[in-house]
Design a protein around this motif. Structure first.
Motif, PDB file in Angstrom:
ATOM      1  N   PHE A 175      -3.042   5.529 -14.444  1.00  0.00           N
ATOM      2  CA  PHE A 175      -3.474   4.211 -13.953  1.00  0.00           C
ATOM      3  C   PHE A 175      -4.240   3.447 -15.024  1.00  0.00           C
ATOM      4  CE2 PHE A 175      -3.125   6.204  -9.617  1.00  0.00           C
ATOM      5  CZ  PHE A 175      -2.090   5.395  -9.186  1.00  0.00           C
ATOM      6  N   LEU A 235      -6.998  -3.979 -12.167  1.00  0.00           N
ATOM      7  CA  LEU A 235      -7.709  -3.020 -11.313  1.00  0.00           C
ATOM      8  C   LEU A 235      -9.147  -3.450 -11.075  1.00  0.00           C
ATOM      9  CD1 LEU A 235      -7.381  -0.273  -9.874  1.00  0.00           C
ATOM     10  CD2 LEU A 235      -8.360   0.795 -11.917  1.00  0.00           C
ATOM     11  N   ILE A 249       5.595   4.347  -7.335  1.00  0.00           N
ATOM     12  CA  ILE A 249       4.659   3.313  -7.798  1.00  0.00           C
ATOM     13  C   ILE A 249       5.371   2.290  -8.685  1.00  0.00           C
ATOM     14  CG2 ILE A 249       2.595   2.907  -9.200  1.00  0.00           C
ATOM     15  CD1 ILE A 249       1.583   5.656  -8.273  1.00  0.00           C
ATOM     16  N   LEU A 254       1.249  -2.366 -14.220  1.00  0.00           N
ATOM     17  CA  LEU A 254       1.028  -2.532 -12.781  1.00  0.00           C
ATOM     18  C   LEU A 254       0.173  -3.792 -12.613  1.00  0.00           C
ATOM     19  CD1 LEU A 254       0.202   1.211 -11.998  1.00  0.00           C
ATOM     20  CD2 LEU A 254       2.423   0.061 -11.819  1.00  0.00           C
ATOM     21  N   LEU A 288       2.594  -3.817  -5.501  1.00  0.00           N
ATOM     22  CA  LEU A 288       1.637  -2.833  -4.999  1.00  0.00           C
ATOM     23  C   LEU A 288       0.195  -3.233  -5.325  1.00  0.00           C
ATOM     24  CD1 LEU A 288       1.615  -0.027  -3.581  1.00  0.00           C
ATOM     25  CD2 LEU A 288       1.367   0.980  -5.862  1.00  0.00           C
ATOM     26  N   LYS A 289      -0.653  -3.229  -4.265  1.00  0.00           N
ATOM     27  CA  LYS A 289      -2.060  -3.602  -4.434  1.00  0.00           C
ATOM     28  C   LYS A 289      -3.008  -2.424  -4.251  1.00  0.00           C
ATOM     29  CE  LYS A 289      -1.569  -8.436  -3.018  1.00  0.00           C
ATOM     30  NZ  LYS A 289      -2.024  -9.494  -2.068  1.00  0.00           N
ATOM     31  N   GLU A 290      -2.573  -1.423  -3.488  1.00  0.00           N
ATOM     32  CA  GLU A 290      -3.478  -0.315  -3.192  1.00  0.00           C
ATOM     33  C   GLU A 290      -2.724   1.012  -3.215  1.00  0.00           C
ATOM     34  OE1 GLU A 290      -6.526   1.163   0.405  1.00  0.00           O
ATOM     35  OE2 GLU A 290      -5.620  -0.829   0.436  1.00  0.00           O
ATOM     36  N   PHE A 291      -3.316   1.995  -3.887  1.00  0.00           N
ATOM     37  CA  PHE A 291      -2.767   3.346  -3.920  1.00  0.00           C
ATOM     38  C   PHE A 291      -3.846   4.316  -3.457  1.00  0.00           C
ATOM     39  CE2 PHE A 291      -2.539   7.460  -6.057  1.00  0.00           C
ATOM     40  CZ  PHE A 291      -1.292   7.906  -5.642  1.00  0.00           C
ATOM     41  N   LEU A 294      -1.955  -4.069  -8.885  1.00  0.00           N
ATOM     42  CA  LEU A 294      -2.744  -2.971  -8.343  1.00  0.00           C
ATOM     43  C   LEU A 294      -4.236  -3.241  -8.529  1.00  0.00           C
ATOM     44  CD1 LEU A 294      -2.434  -0.180  -6.985  1.00  0.00           C
ATOM     45  CD2 LEU A 294      -2.631   0.833  -9.260  1.00  0.00           C
ATOM     46  N   LYS A 336       0.848  -1.200   0.000  1.00  0.00           N
ATOM     47  CA  LYS A 336       0.000   0.000   0.000  1.00  0.00           C
ATOM     48  C   LYS A 336       0.882   1.248   0.000  1.00  0.00           C
ATOM     49  CE  LYS A 336      -3.758   2.334   2.498  1.00  0.00           C
ATOM     50  NZ  LYS A 336      -4.708   2.262   3.629  1.00  0.00           N
ATOM     51  N   VAL A 363      -7.586   1.810  -6.195  1.00  0.00           N
ATOM     52  CA  VAL A 363      -7.092   3.183  -6.278  1.00  0.00           C
ATOM     53  C   VAL A 363      -8.124   4.086  -5.618  1.00  0.00           C
ATOM     54  CG1 VAL A 363      -6.512   5.106  -7.800  1.00  0.00           C
ATOM     55  CG2 VAL A 363      -5.780   2.784  -8.389  1.00  0.00           C
ATOM     56  N   VAL A 378      -2.596  -0.163 -15.527  1.00  0.00           N
ATOM     57  CA  VAL A 378      -3.086  -1.236 -14.653  1.00  0.00           C
ATOM     58  C   VAL A 378      -3.488  -2.453 -15.489  1.00  0.00           C
ATOM     59  CG1 VAL A 378      -3.857   0.273 -12.799  1.00  0.00           C
ATOM     60  CG2 VAL A 378      -5.421  -0.270 -14.673  1.00  0.00           C
TER      61      VAL A 378
END
Length: 435
Positions: free
Chosen positions: A420, A427, A363, A396, A369-372, A399, A339, A402, A424
């Motif tokens: 994104f 997502l 990033i 990504l 990374l799973k959450e921004f 991810l 995160k 978002v 992504v």
């Protein structure tokens, strides 16, 4: 006859309702004192004290609760609307707390919390409160004295933590000196949580707690002007969570050989971090005229590969540097980061003409990374600028979430949204919170 029957039924119903109420009251009253006191301990002091009006049975029960939460949100809200009320409300608050503590009969304290806008003029009163709290083996001590409940105050007007209570300073002025110090030496070791906001406290005091409180797990210090040097060193420390925030006179923050799990600090420029194998959650605030990404990559270098949550508060510093430099910044790899939270002010972006794409360097460095989350404290006025497109693309793969907090329709956010959408792979959710 029919009318008399209706009246009879009406009176019977009222009598029945009254008997039910009495039965319910008797049922509660039959509970042991210990159970009732335990229930009251979940209330604030005011809420618990209000129960004394219920009946003679409840008159003094609140005086035995082991959680003393002196929350004065109502007063703070009134002062926010009418600042002239501050002096009068402070006097009322001091009187209320002093009165409640005089009636307190408990043998121990799980929590002692002060939440009001208090400054150095309340020094004597707060000193007495601390003496009582320590004498009752307090486990969670919270002095939240922020201005208006939200803002750090001028350091010169802050309440100062009394070193003499720990036998560190001149204790000659302490009431009942020998007796108080004896109680402190016996009872402060129960402390598990220490929270000090807008309280001037020295590194010597904090290190005293660290060395002598075997159960201390959480320490939070916000807005202290006298904190200059602090060492958190040694595997024997129980401390798991540390916050040193808005203490702008800190010259050295050394954290070595500990089992710290989370760290939140505005002292990243003077941070020395070494051998912290359990550290997985970090929040760092940049200072003016510093390059925050340099601070993170250098001062957190020993922990970057193990971080799972990283919060970057760039509201003061990040956009002092050109967008092109930030987006192309070669950030060290964050192999375990799940995160990433990015905080900034929209006004800084608008004035400088910078872009949120600068945070994509972090990033890209986090392959797992799973959450921004973007937290944007902003003005709804948009600068006249061309919507930029990210110069560097990278898929990504992991991810999924978002989130935009403080979002409004503007080019700053749209640049990041487009980034994104173009990169992504998996997502699942975009959350927009305009609040």
């Amino acid at each position: 006859m029919e009318k008399r029957l209706r009246l009879s039924n009406k009176f019977a119903l009222k009598k029945c309702q009254k008997e039910v109420c009495i039965a319910q009251e008797d049922h509660i009253s039959q509970l042991p004192d210990e159970v009732l006191v335990y229930i009251l301990s979940f209330f604030t002091v005011k809420e618990a004290a209000d129960t004394s009006l219920l009946s003679r049975r409840w008159l003094n029960l609140w005086t035995y609760i082991d959680h003393l939460d002196f929350d004065a949100t109502k007063y703070l809200d009134q002062v926010a609307v009418q600042p002239k009320l501050q002096k009068g409300h402070m006097d009322k608050y001091l009187t209320w707390v002093n009165s409640a503590l005089q009636k307190f009969k408990g043998q121990r304290l799980d929590q002692f919390r002060v939440y009001y806008d208090l400054n150095k003029f309340a020094q004597h009163d707060i000193d007495k409160w601390l003496e009582l709290a320590f004498s009752k083996k307090v486990q969670r001590l919270e002095l939240d004295l922020l201005r208006c409940g939200y803002f750090t105050r001028n350091f010169d007007s802050c309440y100062t933590f009394p070193e003499r209570l720990l036998g560190l300073g001149d204790s000659s002025s302490c009431s009942n000196n020998l007796q108080i110090l004896s109680l402190i030496n016996q009872n402060f070791k129960s402390l598990k949580v220490l929270l000090l906001k807008s309280v001037n406290v020295t590194g010597q005091v904090l290190e005293f707690f660290l060395r002598n409180c075997p159960f201390l797990e959480r320490m939070q210090v916000h807005g202290s002007g006298t904190l200059k040097n602090l060492e958190v060193v040694g595997p024997s420390l129980k401390l798991r969570h540390l916050e040193i925030y808005s203490c702008f006179n800190v010259k050295s923050l050394k954290i070595c050989d500990t089992n710290l799990i989370s760290l939140r600090t505005s002292a990243g420029k003077v941070l020395l971090l070494k051998n912290v194998p359990m550290l997985v959650d970090v929040e760092i605030l940049g200072m003016p005229y510093t390059h925050l990404l340099d601070d993170i990559s250098s001062h957190l270098s020993c922990a970057l590969s193990q971080l799972e949550v990283l919060t970057v508060n760039a509201s003061l510093s990040l956009f002092d540097y050109p967008h092109e430099d930030l987006e192309h910044y070669n950030f060290p790899e964050l192999m375990k980061l799940k995160k990433f939270v990015f905080i900034t002010f929209g006004n800084s972006l608008r004035v400088s003409g910078q872009s949120l794409l600068g945070c994509t360097s972090i990033i890209r460095a986090a392959p797992q990374l799973k959450e921004f989350e973007l937290k944007l404290m902003s003005s709804p006025f948009e600068a006249k600028k061309e919507c930029k497109k990210a110069a560097i693309k990278r898929p990504l793969h992991h991810l999924k979430v978002v989130k935009f907090s403080g979002f409004y329709t503007g080019l700053f956010q749209l640049e990041l949204v487009r980034y994104f959408l173009e990169n992504v792979v998996a997502l699942e959710k975009i959350i927009i919170d305009p609040g």
